[in-house]
Design a protein around this motif. Sequence first.
Motif, PDB file in Angstrom:
ATOM      1  N   LEU A  23       1.149  -1.791   0.114  1.00 35.91           N
ATOM      2  CA  LEU A  23      -0.199   0.017  -0.363  1.00 35.91           C
ATOM      3  C   LEU A  23       1.106   1.267  -0.002  1.00 35.91           C
ATOM      4  CD1 LEU A  23      -3.091  -1.279   2.736  1.00 35.91           C
ATOM      5  CD2 LEU A  23      -2.728  -1.212   0.227  1.00 35.91           C
ATOM      6  N   ALA A  24       2.057   1.125  -0.411  1.00 34.72           N
ATOM      7  CA  ALA A  24       2.504   1.890  -0.235  1.00 34.72           C
ATOM      8  C   ALA A  24       3.013   3.326   1.069  1.00 34.72           C
ATOM      9  CB  ALA A  24       2.438   3.490  -1.927  1.00 34.72           C
ATOM     10  N   LEU A  25       2.686   2.475   2.097  1.00 35.57           N
ATOM     11  CA  LEU A  25       2.586   3.404   3.875  1.00 35.57           C
ATOM     12  C   LEU A  25       4.166   2.534   4.325  1.00 35.57           C
ATOM     13  CD1 LEU A  25      -1.218   2.589   4.954  1.00 35.57           C
ATOM     14  CD2 LEU A  25       0.604   5.175   3.343  1.00 35.57           C
ATOM     15  N   ARG A  26       4.540   3.713   5.143  1.00 34.66           N
ATOM     16  CA  ARG A  26       5.253   3.231   6.700  1.00 34.66           C
ATOM     17  C   ARG A  26       4.663   2.950   7.483  1.00 34.66           C
ATOM     18  NH1 ARG A  26       7.044   8.912   4.803  1.00 34.66           N
ATOM     19  NH2 ARG A  26       5.414   9.543   6.409  1.00 34.66           N
ATOM     20  N   ARG A  27       5.442   2.475   7.635  1.00 35.98           N
ATOM     21  CA  ARG A  27       4.638   0.981   8.868  1.00 35.98           C
ATOM     22  C   ARG A  27       3.957   1.840   9.842  1.00 35.98           C
ATOM     23  NH1 ARG A  27       5.149  -4.214  10.984  1.00 35.98           N
ATOM     24  NH2 ARG A  27       3.050  -3.790  12.167  1.00 35.98           N
ATOM     25  N   GLY A  28       4.289   2.932  10.756  1.00 34.13           N
ATOM     26  CA  GLY A  28       3.738   2.936  11.493  1.00 34.13           C
ATOM     27  C   GLY A  28       1.921   4.333  10.581  1.00 34.13           C
ATOM     28  N   GLU A  29       2.254   4.492   9.498  1.00 36.38           N
ATOM     29  CA  GLU A  29       0.935   4.879   8.903  1.00 36.38           C
ATOM     30  C   GLU A  29       0.033   3.597   8.477  1.00 36.38           C
ATOM     31  OE1 GLU A  29       2.893   8.885   5.769  1.00 36.38           O
ATOM     32  OE2 GLU A  29       2.956   6.247   4.807  1.00 36.38           O
ATOM     33  N   PHE A  30       0.772   2.890   8.346  1.00 32.75           N
ATOM     34  CA  PHE A  30      -0.282   1.492   8.777  1.00 32.75           C
ATOM     35  C   PHE A  30      -0.745   1.351   9.481  1.00 32.75           C
ATOM     36  CE2 PHE A  30      -0.837  -2.937   9.458  1.00 32.75           C
ATOM     37  CZ  PHE A  30      -1.302  -3.107   7.614  1.00 32.75           C
ATOM     38  N   ASP A  31      -0.071   1.166  10.304  1.00 31.58           N
ATOM     39  CA  ASP A  31      -1.014   1.058  12.047  1.00 31.58           C
ATOM     40  C   ASP A  31      -2.090   2.143  12.204  1.00 31.58           C
ATOM     41  OD1 ASP A  31       0.370  -1.226  12.099  1.00 31.58           O
ATOM     42  OD2 ASP A  31       1.901   0.254  13.417  1.00 31.58           O
ATOM     43  N   LEU A  32      -2.030   3.334  11.849  1.00 34.74           N
ATOM     44  CA  LEU A  32      -2.708   4.148  12.167  1.00 34.74           C
ATOM     45  C   LEU A  32      -3.742   4.042  11.398  1.00 34.74           C
ATOM     46  CD1 LEU A  32      -3.358   6.380  13.553  1.00 34.74           C
ATOM     47  CD2 LEU A  32      -1.923   8.231  12.513  1.00 34.74           C
ATOM     48  N   ALA A  33      -3.473   3.938  10.018  1.00 33.47           N
ATOM     49  CA  ALA A  33      -4.304   3.288   9.228  1.00 33.47           C
ATOM     50  C   ALA A  33      -5.481   2.111   9.209  1.00 33.47           C
ATOM     51  CB  ALA A  33      -4.713   3.728   7.546  1.00 33.47           C
ATOM     52  N   VAL A  34      -5.001   1.368   9.989  1.00 29.81           N
ATOM     53  CA  VAL A  34      -5.298   0.062  10.608  1.00 29.81           C
ATOM     54  C   VAL A  34      -6.486   0.465  11.550  1.00 29.81           C
ATOM     55  CG1 VAL A  34      -5.246  -1.971  11.691  1.00 29.81           C
ATOM     56  CG2 VAL A  34      -3.686  -1.387   9.682  1.00 29.81           C
ATOM     57  N   ARG A  35      -5.896   1.626  12.964  1.00 31.87           N
ATOM     58  CA  ARG A  35      -6.701   1.532  13.441  1.00 31.87           C
ATOM     59  C   ARG A  35      -8.184   2.949  13.797  1.00 31.87           C
ATOM     60  NH1 ARG A  35      -2.702   2.144  19.171  1.00 31.87           N
ATOM     61  NH2 ARG A  35      -3.828  -0.218  19.642  1.00 31.87           N
ATOM     62  N   LEU A  36      -7.763   3.440  12.809  1.00 28.64           N
ATOM     63  CA  LEU A  36      -8.419   4.259  12.264  1.00 28.64           C
ATOM     64  C   LEU A  36      -9.794   4.064  10.847  1.00 28.64           C
ATOM     65  CD1 LEU A  36      -6.096   7.586  11.523  1.00 28.64           C
ATOM     66  CD2 LEU A  36      -7.792   7.597  13.079  1.00 28.64           C
ATOM     67  N   THR A  79       1.284  -3.290  22.602  1.00 30.84           N
ATOM     68  CA  THR A  79       1.350  -1.453  22.150  1.00 30.84           C
ATOM     69  C   THR A  79       2.908  -1.141  22.219  1.00 30.84           C
ATOM     70  OG1 THR A  79       0.630  -2.009  24.436  1.00 30.84           O
ATOM     71  CG2 THR A  79      -1.072  -0.540  23.423  1.00 30.84           C
ATOM     72  N   MET A  80       3.212  -0.246  21.308  1.00 25.46           N
ATOM     73  CA  MET A  80       4.872  -0.580  22.067  1.00 25.46           C
ATOM     74  C   MET A  80       5.344   0.554  23.312  1.00 25.46           C
ATOM     75  SD  MET A  80       6.006  -0.260  19.137  1.00 25.46           S
ATOM     76  CE  MET A  80       7.560   0.024  18.203  1.00 25.46           C
ATOM     77  N   PRO A  81       5.741  -0.492  23.368  1.00 29.76           N
ATOM     78  CA  PRO A  81       6.430  -0.009  25.009  1.00 29.76           C
ATOM     79  C   PRO A  81       7.288   0.856  24.562  1.00 29.76           C
ATOM     80  CG  PRO A  81       8.662  -1.817  23.833  1.00 29.76           C
ATOM     81  CD  PRO A  81       6.822  -1.164  22.602  1.00 29.76           C
ATOM     82  N   HIS A  82       7.224   1.979  26.124  1.00 27.01           N
ATOM     83  CA  HIS A  82       7.903   3.368  26.114  1.00 27.01           C
ATOM     84  C   HIS A  82       9.383   3.156  27.451  1.00 27.01           C
ATOM     85  CE1 HIS A  82       4.819   5.809  23.063  1.00 27.01           C
ATOM     86  NE2 HIS A  82       4.253   4.368  24.433  1.00 27.01           N
ATOM     87  N   GLY A  83       9.839   2.481  26.815  1.00 25.30           N
ATOM     88  CA  GLY A  83      10.569   2.930  28.425  1.00 25.30           C
ATOM     89  C   GLY A  83      10.936   0.862  28.726  1.00 25.30           C
ATOM     90  N   ALA A  84      11.850   1.098  29.466  1.00 26.62           N
ATOM     91  CA  ALA A  84      11.900   0.125  30.207  1.00 26.62           C
ATOM     92  C   ALA A  84      11.288  -0.328  31.434  1.00 26.62           C
ATOM     93  CB  ALA A  84      13.938  -0.906  30.652  1.00 26.62           C
ATOM     94  N   PRO A  85      10.536  -1.429  31.031  1.00 25.22           N
ATOM     95  CA  PRO A  85       9.532  -1.406  32.496  1.00 25.22           C
ATOM     96  C   PRO A  85       9.881  -1.408  33.509  1.00 25.22           C
ATOM     97  CG  PRO A  85       9.303  -3.595  31.382  1.00 25.22           C
ATOM     98  CD  PRO A  85      11.110  -2.815  31.326  1.00 25.22           C
ATOM     99  N   GLY A  86      10.008  -0.054  34.872  1.00 25.15           N
ATOM    100  CA  GLY A  86       9.558   0.409  35.951  1.00 25.15           C
ATOM    101  C   GLY A  86      10.635   1.758  35.625  1.00 25.15           C
ATOM    102  N   SER A  87      11.042   2.294  34.353  1.00 29.03           N
ATOM    103  CA  SER A  87      11.536   3.213  34.251  1.00 29.03           C
ATOM    104  C   SER A  87      11.119   4.495  34.559  1.00 29.03           C
ATOM    105  CB  SER A  87      12.342   2.865  32.876  1.00 29.03           C
ATOM    106  OG  SER A  87      11.977   3.092  31.962  1.00 29.03           O
ATOM    107  N   ALA A  88      11.547   5.723  35.152  1.00 26.89           N
ATOM    108  CA  ALA A  88      10.849   6.923  34.702  1.00 26.89           C
ATOM    109  C   ALA A  88      10.405   7.258  33.257  1.00 26.89           C
ATOM    110  CB  ALA A  88      11.895   7.953  35.145  1.00 26.89           C
TER     111      ALA A  88
END
Length: 315
Positions: A23-36, A212-221
């Motif tokens: 579909l000529a999309l970047r992966r982030g664009e694809f994931d958002l298109a699916v969610r929308l 979901t994409m992790p945001h930092g190591a578990p327990g990190s700030a």
Amino acid sequence: MAAENVPTPQGPTYAPARAARELALRRGEFDLAVRLGHIRTVPDEGGGGRRVSSAEIDRLRARTGFPEALRGRVETVGTREAAELLEISPGRFTRLARLGVVVPVTFYLNRYRAVVWHYLAEELRQFAATDDNKPLLTGRTPTGLREQLAEGLDLRARNWRGRQLGFLLREADGRPWARAAALASLLDPAHVAEIVPDPDERARLSRSLPRTMPHGAPGSATAQVAERITTAVEPDEIGWLRADLAQTVAEARARHPLLRPEPGATVPAAAPPPLAVPRTGAPHRQEQPRHPRGLLGRLRRAGRRTAPHRETEHV
């Protein structure tokens, strides 16, 4: 356990990475298109994640303006670019976002652990083109709203959670355990344990939790900052999520009860599921009234409200 009814894909299907390339999309664009809901997916019969059928690829590629039109529907912008689209200052745009006038669609944390919100460019263009919104883009902010902003009002995280829940419920495709997991994903595990005391059912919810994409190591700030955004903390929001979770779990029990071992059978001990462990790092929030759903109701509300947390935004 009874199998949940899910649609069966017809013909070959593609994994997300391959579908994004088709579909000529970047992966982030694809994931958002699916969610929308712009790209329809089907369950992987092998038990993996969601896939895209070849028929859906053909449908999208046959649409007028492909692929630019599809890319335009998932284009996101940060605060500075959003302000330029609306022809206002970044400061005024941030105030509109904190008031809940515009709703973020994604976020990330930069290297300073500051929250960077992103907004749909298509929505902002539609907002700017609506005559009723013109007064919000010019002139002074009404006194009552200025006072709320001064007290720390910031609805960006809560509005993001509401939007996120809509995404997750769409992905659930009506499957009750998946719907329950979507609701549970926005609650502190301690609340989930109170609503779902059965450890086997909590394990079932854990298996159905969206990836979901992790945001930092578990327990990190960094992870703790992300938790303050992704976890409901205001009493009224927690209340309706708990009520919906209880109702949805009851429906799941009735429609798809868990397979229980026979009495006397020996089963290996299992570690407590993740949902049984309360999260840490989320600060205590004072009780706040729920905002009306309507835009004018939010903007003209007479009472005052102190936001639970002011996010630092990178512009």
